[in-house]
Design a protein around this motif. Structure first.
Motif, short mmCIF file in Angstrom:
data_model
loop_
_atom_site.label_atom_id
_atom_site.label_comp_id
_atom_site.label_asym_id
_atom_site.label_seq_id
_atom_site.Cartn_x
_atom_site.Cartn_y
_atom_site.Cartn_z
N PRO A 1 0.95 -1.15 -0.13
CA PRO A 1 0.18 0.02 0.14
C PRO A 1 0.83 1.09 0.01
O PRO A 1 2.08 1.17 0.37
N GLU A 2 0.30 2.25 -0.36
CA GLU A 2 1.25 3.63 -0.67
C GLU A 2 1.64 4.25 0.70
O GLU A 2 2.85 4.61 0.76
N VAL A 3 1.05 3.87 1.82
CA VAL A 3 1.54 4.26 3.07
C VAL A 3 3.11 3.58 3.25
O VAL A 3 3.79 4.27 4.02
N TYR A 4 3.19 2.33 2.71
CA TYR A 4 4.47 1.84 3.40
C TYR A 4 5.51 1.99 2.13
O TYR A 4 6.70 1.36 2.18
N GLU A 5 5.36 2.67 1.20
CA GLU A 5 6.39 2.96 -0.13
C GLU A 5 7.39 3.84 0.37
O GLU A 5 8.33 3.34 0.15
N PRO A 6 7.32 4.97 1.20
CA PRO A 6 8.45 5.96 1.26
C PRO A 6 9.61 5.06 1.89
O PRO A 6 10.74 5.37 1.64
N PRO A 7 9.58 4.23 3.17
CA PRO A 7 10.63 3.68 3.58
C PRO A 7 11.19 2.55 2.82
O PRO A 7 12.38 2.50 2.60
N LEU A 8 10.34 2.10 1.84
CA LEU A 8 10.94 1.09 0.96
C LEU A 8 11.76 1.86 -0.13
O LEU A 8 12.69 1.19 -0.59
N LYS A 9 11.24 3.18 -0.51
CA LYS A 9 12.12 3.68 -1.59
C LYS A 9 13.39 4.19 -0.95
O LYS A 9 14.43 4.24 -1.72
N ILE A 10 13.46 4.65 0.33
CA ILE A 10 14.75 4.95 0.92
C ILE A 10 15.70 3.89 0.82
O ILE A 10 16.81 4.02 0.64
N VAL A 11 15.11 2.45 1.17
CA VAL A 11 16.00 1.21 1.23
C VAL A 11 16.39 0.99 -0.07
O VAL A 11 17.65 0.77 -0.16
N ARG A 12 15.55 1.08 -1.08
CA ARG A 12 16.05 0.97 -2.33
C ARG A 12 17.00 2.02 -2.84
O ARG A 12 18.05 1.84 -3.39
N GLN A 13 17.00 3.01 -2.44
CA GLN A 13 17.91 4.23 -2.70
C GLN A 13 19.20 3.85 -2.29
O GLN A 13 20.20 3.97 -2.86
N ASP A 14 19.42 3.63 -0.99
CA ASP A 14 20.43 3.09 -0.17
C ASP A 14 21.04 1.97 -0.92
O ASP A 14 22.32 1.89 -1.01
N LEU A 15 20.15 0.90 -0.91
CA LEU A 15 21.05 -0.13 -1.85
C LEU A 15 21.53 0.12 -3.32
O LEU A 15 22.60 -0.38 -3.68
#
Length: 170
Positions: free
Chosen positions: A126-140
């Protein structure tokens, strides 16, 4: 004869079932994490991260299927932290990745797999959980780029200019 063949077939089926059911001793995610945290050798730590990372990514797939997006996010954040720890250990113990690439190669390949997993998760959460996952992706992605630069540092920015022969110059 028929009874003997049937018994032998049943025995083989049972043996195959046992070998599938008990493929050997597998470590739990917590045991793998503890081994990773204790490991002092950077190359072994990076290679262990591959095994731990597979377990963590499998955990994210299970959490995704059950709709447990908090666990999914926390597991991916822990995965990112483990990648960072392995990378820092490699840079500290084996700073010349180009000449001593063992550990760096395995880590880079696995980080690519982790990025793909985060991308797949971003499609379903869901959209609510996207921001932290995008940060994880950016870090990776940042760590993956750093790994590539460490492994392949000698790339000229642009090809050297070839001077024209004297007779063709204006």
């Amino acid at each position: 004869m028929r009874a003997g063949g049937s018994f032998l077939g049943s025995l083989c089926s049972f043996a195959m079932l046992l070998s599938i059911s008990y493929p050997g001793v597998t470590e739990s995610l917590a045991e793998l994490q503890a081994r990773f945290d204790r490991e002092e050798n950077a190359v072994r730590k990076a290679k262990l991260l591959v095994k731990l990372g597979h377990a963590q990514l499998e955990e994210t797939r299970r959490a995704e299927k059950t709709g447990d997006y908090n666990t999914l996010g926390l597991t991916l954040e822990k995965y990112r932290d483990n990648v960072r720890a392995a990378l820092e250990a490699l840079k500290k113990q084996r700073p010349d990745a180009e000449r001593h690439s063992d550990g760096y190669r395995q880590l880079e390949i696995h980080v690519r797999e982790g990025i793909r997993n985060v991308d797949e998760s971003l499609l379903v959460v869901p959209e609510v959980y996207e921001p932290p996952l995008k940060i994880v992706r950016q870090d990776l992605v940042g760590m993956d780029e750093e790994l590539l630069k460490l492994l392949f540092p000698r790339h000229p920015a642009k090809p050297p200019a070839i001077p024209l022969p004297p007779e063709k110059q204006p």
